[in-house]
Design an enzyme around this catalytic site. Structure first.
Site, PDB file in Angstrom:
ATOM      1  N   ARG A  90      43.966  38.372  27.382  1.00 10.54           N
ATOM      2  CA  ARG A  90      43.229  37.377  27.885  1.00 10.54           C
ATOM      3  C   ARG A  90      41.819  37.314  27.634  1.00 10.54           C
ATOM      4  O   ARG A  90      41.176  37.060  28.649  1.00 10.54           O
ATOM      5  CB  ARG A  90      43.448  37.379  29.315  1.00 10.54           C
ATOM      6  CG  ARG A  90      44.985  37.053  29.867  1.00 10.54           C
ATOM      7  CD  ARG A  90      45.633  35.992  29.487  1.00 10.54           C
ATOM      8  NE  ARG A  90      46.257  36.106  28.048  1.00 10.54           N
ATOM      9  CZ  ARG A  90      47.454  36.736  28.004  1.00 10.54           C
ATOM     10  NH1 ARG A  90      48.279  36.947  29.078  1.00 10.54           N
ATOM     11  NH2 ARG A  90      48.044  37.003  26.902  1.00 10.54           N
ATOM     12  N   SER A 104      47.880  31.713  36.355  1.00  7.79           N
ATOM     13  CA  SER A 104      47.479  33.159  36.994  1.00  7.79           C
ATOM     14  C   SER A 104      45.805  33.211  37.447  1.00  7.79           C
ATOM     15  O   SER A 104      45.123  32.813  36.447  1.00  7.79           O
ATOM     16  CB  SER A 104      47.869  34.296  36.237  1.00  7.79           C
ATOM     17  OG  SER A 104      49.110  34.410  35.749  1.00  7.79           O
ATOM     18  N   GLU A 160      41.157  35.361  36.054  1.00  6.65           N
ATOM     19  CA  GLU A 160      41.194  34.925  34.721  1.00  6.65           C
ATOM     20  C   GLU A 160      40.740  33.741  34.304  1.00  6.65           C
ATOM     21  O   GLU A 160      40.095  33.569  33.261  1.00  6.65           O
ATOM     22  CB  GLU A 160      43.050  35.069  34.579  1.00  6.65           C
ATOM     23  CG  GLU A 160      43.294  34.496  32.984  1.00  6.65           C
ATOM     24  CD  GLU A 160      44.748  34.263  32.925  1.00  6.65           C
ATOM     25  OE1 GLU A 160      45.550  35.445  33.241  1.00  6.65           O
ATOM     26  OE2 GLU A 160      45.352  33.439  32.496  1.00  6.65           O
TER      27      GLU A 160
HETATM   28  C1  LIG Z   1      50.563  26.013  35.779  1.00  4.37           C
HETATM   29  C2  LIG Z   1      49.598  27.164  34.564  1.00  4.37           C
HETATM   30  C3  LIG Z   1      50.249  27.755  33.984  1.00  4.37           C
HETATM   31  C4  LIG Z   1      49.503  28.598  32.909  1.00  4.37           C
HETATM   32  N1  LIG Z   1      50.209  29.465  32.168  1.00  4.37           N
HETATM   33  C5  LIG Z   1      49.497  30.354  31.282  1.00  4.37           C
HETATM   34  C6  LIG Z   1      49.999  31.176  30.643  1.00  4.37           C
HETATM   35  O1  LIG Z   1      51.296  31.614  30.646  1.00  4.37           O
HETATM   36  N2  LIG Z   1      49.137  32.127  29.571  1.00  4.37           N
HETATM   37  C7  LIG Z   1      48.055  31.894  29.573  1.00  4.37           C
HETATM   38  O2  LIG Z   1      47.414  32.532  28.878  1.00  4.37           O
HETATM   39  N3  LIG Z   1      47.365  30.890  30.274  1.00  4.37           N
HETATM   40  C8  LIG Z   1      48.285  30.197  31.223  1.00  4.37           C
HETATM   41  N4  LIG Z   1      47.178  29.054  31.878  1.00  4.37           N
HETATM   42  C9  LIG Z   1      46.185  28.906  31.804  1.00  4.37           C
HETATM   43  C10 LIG Z   1      45.442  27.637  30.798  1.00  4.37           C
HETATM   44  O3  LIG Z   1      46.550  26.854  30.708  1.00  4.37           O
HETATM   45  C11 LIG Z   1      45.163  28.259  29.302  1.00  4.37           C
HETATM   46  O4  LIG Z   1      44.146  29.138  29.445  1.00  4.37           O
HETATM   47  C12 LIG Z   1      44.912  27.073  28.284  1.00  4.37           C
HETATM   48  O5  LIG Z   1      44.757  27.587  27.291  1.00  4.37           O
HETATM   49  C13 LIG Z   1      43.685  26.452  28.896  1.00  4.37           C
HETATM   50  O6  LIG Z   1      43.383  25.138  28.300  1.00  4.37           O
HETATM   51  P1  LIG Z   1      42.753  24.036  28.593  1.00  4.37           P
HETATM   52  O7  LIG Z   1      42.588  22.965  27.399  1.00  4.37           O
HETATM   53  O8  LIG Z   1      43.207  23.374  29.857  1.00  4.37           O
HETATM   54  O9  LIG Z   1      41.272  24.671  28.760  1.00  4.37           O
HETATM   55  P2  LIG Z   1      40.095  24.194  29.747  1.00  4.37           P
HETATM   56  O10 LIG Z   1      40.597  24.540  31.120  1.00  4.37           O
HETATM   57  O11 LIG Z   1      39.765  23.094  29.642  1.00  4.37           O
HETATM   58  O12 LIG Z   1      38.934  25.037  29.256  1.00  4.37           O
HETATM   59  C14 LIG Z   1      39.009  26.559  29.652  1.00  4.37           C
HETATM   60  C15 LIG Z   1      37.771  27.225  28.927  1.00  4.37           C
HETATM   61  O13 LIG Z   1      37.968  27.088  27.440  1.00  4.37           O
HETATM   62  C16 LIG Z   1      36.542  26.450  27.150  1.00  4.37           C
HETATM   63  N5  LIG Z   1      37.366  25.395  25.972  1.00  4.37           N
HETATM   64  C17 LIG Z   1      38.164  24.686  26.343  1.00  4.37           C
HETATM   65  N6  LIG Z   1      38.392  24.181  24.863  1.00  4.37           N
HETATM   66  C18 LIG Z   1      37.318  24.759  23.795  1.00  4.37           C
HETATM   67  C19 LIG Z   1      36.983  24.567  22.751  1.00  4.37           C
HETATM   68  N7  LIG Z   1      37.663  23.486  21.917  1.00  4.37           N
HETATM   69  N8  LIG Z   1      35.867  25.040  22.228  1.00  4.37           N
HETATM   70  C20 LIG Z   1      35.277  25.998  23.002  1.00  4.37           C
HETATM   71  N9  LIG Z   1      35.467  26.320  24.233  1.00  4.37           N
HETATM   72  C21 LIG Z   1      36.580  25.558  24.800  1.00  4.37           C
HETATM   73  C22 LIG Z   1      36.062  25.632  28.184  1.00  4.37           C
HETATM   74  O14 LIG Z   1      34.822  25.381  28.270  1.00  4.37           O
HETATM   75  C23 LIG Z   1      36.584  26.756  29.504  1.00  4.37           C
HETATM   76  O15 LIG Z   1      35.624  27.679  29.680  1.00  4.37           O
HETATM   77  C24 LIG Z   1      48.243  28.577  32.799  1.00  4.37           C
HETATM   78  C25 LIG Z   1      47.348  27.498  33.551  1.00  4.37           C
HETATM   79  C26 LIG Z   1      48.301  26.543  34.338  1.00  4.37           C
HETATM   80  C27 LIG Z   1      47.700  25.488  35.071  1.00  4.37           C
END
Ligand SMILES: Cc1cc2nc3c(=O)[nH]c(=O)nc-3n(C[C@H](O)[C@H](O)[C@H](O)COP(=O)(O)OP(=O)(O)OC[C@H]3O[C@@H](n4cnc5c(N)ncnc54)[C@H](O)[C@@H]3O)c2cc1C
Length: 359
Positions: free
Chosen positions: A176, A253, A351
């Protein structure tokens, strides 16, 4: 507040609104200073470059599914990343390299890969958010993580003011985490995944998934079956976004599974655990299930704070029940962390990325 998640994870630019809560799966977070939507990579780079030149902090936000934004919001520049596109950039008889734009919805790409007979990301079905965020915390679930298939990450480096193509070694993937997490140096523009041309999944590594498939670890099953089974398992735990189900108003999580030295583990008594490799000094490490620790410390599913609660379906998900605030969510997280520390002497770490708030 408009619900940006009714039809699709991502809103459209016309839905732009100043409260960042509208762009997070927790539906929490105060106002944005300025908000810019980028539909193309060059717009995204220009926005970040201009903010850097003006000395303004930048928050890159894509699906908003792994951020906890403070109630005071984010006073700098918020970049909403909405780039899209999937392109095959290399292929041979055994594999393809798919280049995925950072703003592409992750699960759309997984479905596309499964439909095309590309194996390697099927167990990551149903994870919310964007493709470009997957390298940030080396997204993983059900025995797969993106580090297994990422071949390269194309990113804008704010310090060098140049676009770089980074190898997996340079990405420094861990559990992670990666070089990108907790750093605003890089803006990920696209990610290259090398996927096997195969109608079968990668060998199933996760015991619960293997059981649900009626087989055992190491089996390979049809891609679509792997995807459907993962989606069903996830939905049962509130881990697939559903705007009607507040158990999914979370960041998934909230805590990572603690990784501790085996010597410390031996003092804790019987509990579930997995080997977790070796630490920097060569010491054996053990990973503990955070959900089990939380339950044993007296925090069951549904345990509530002010307008926030542990999900009724999954002990690791802290949820906004509708009237929550970020302050209340973090209070609940601290109560749980302190309870686990008091009961086991083990530290839980969040996380998600915390923006303008502290844990
Ligand atoms: C219901 C649910 C279930 C989930 N299950 C999992 C799971 O099974 N496994 C897991 O690993 N995660 C899980 N997650 C967490 C999440 O979905 C992941 O971490 C996902 O990759 C985040 O993507 P996002 O586009 O929403 O990122 P955001 O929330 O928009 O951003 C997250 C972080 O990444 C940075 N960021 C985003 N995009 C970029 C980019 N292009 N360049 C630089 N920085 C960037 C942001 O600045 C921030 O710091 C879950 C979340 C939810 C709500």
């Amino acid at each position: 507040m408009p619900d940006a998640f009714t039809d699709h994870l991502f809103d459209t630019p016309s839905a732009a609104e100043s409260s960042l809560a509208a762009y997070t799966t927790l539906r929490l977070g105060g106002p944005a200073g300025t908000l810019t939507t980028a539909l193309h990579a060059d717009e995204a780079v220009e926005t970040v470059r201009a903010a850097s030149a003006a000395g303004r902090p930048v928050l890159v936000l894509a699906g908003g599914s792994n951020v906890v934004i403070g109630d005071a919001g984010f006073p700098g520049e918020t970049l909403l990343l909405r780039t899209s596109g999937i392109e095959v950039v290399a292929e041979d008889p055994r594999s393809v390299v798919a280049r995925v734009a950072a703003g592409e919805t992750w699960d759309d790409f997984v479905r596309y890969a499964v439909t095309n007979g590309w194996s390697g990301v099927e167990c990551l079905s149903g994870i919310p958010g964007s493709a470009g965020a997957t390298p940030i915390q080396n997204v993983g679930a059900y025995g797969q993580e993106v580090a297994h298939t990422i071949e390269a990450v194309r990113a804008y480096d704010r310090i060098a003011d140049e676009i770089r193509v980074m190898t997996p070694v340079e990405c420094a993937f861990g559990y992670r985490t990666s070089v990108f997490k907790h750093s605003d140096r890089y803006l990920v523009l696209s990610v290259d995944f090398r996927l096997e041309r195969s109608g079968s999944s990668a060998p199933i590594r996760y015991a619960e998934l293997a059981r649900s498939l009626g087989g055992e670890a190491g089996d390979r099953v049809p891609l679509a079956l792997a995807r459907d089974t993962v989606l069903k398992l996830r939905a049962g735990k509130g881990m697939v976004l559903d705007p009607e189900d507040r158990d999914t108003w979370s960041v998934g999580s909230f805590f990572t599974n603690p990784v501790i030295p085996e010597d410390l583990f031996r003092t804790l008594g019987e509990m579930p655990h997995w080997p977790a490799g070796a630490g920097p000094a060569g010491e054996s490490l053990v990973k503990l299930p955070a959900a089990w620790l939380i339950e044993q410390a007296g925090f069951p599913k549904g345990f509530a704070g002010e307008g926030v609660a542990i999900s009724g379906k999954h002990t690791l998900a802290l949820t906004n029940r509708g009237a929550g605030t970020t302050a209340a969510l973090l209070d609940l997280a601290r109560v749980i962390r302190d309870g686990v520390r008091a009961r086991f002497g083990v530290e839980l770490h969040p996380e998600p990325v915390l923006v303008n708030c502290e844990f």
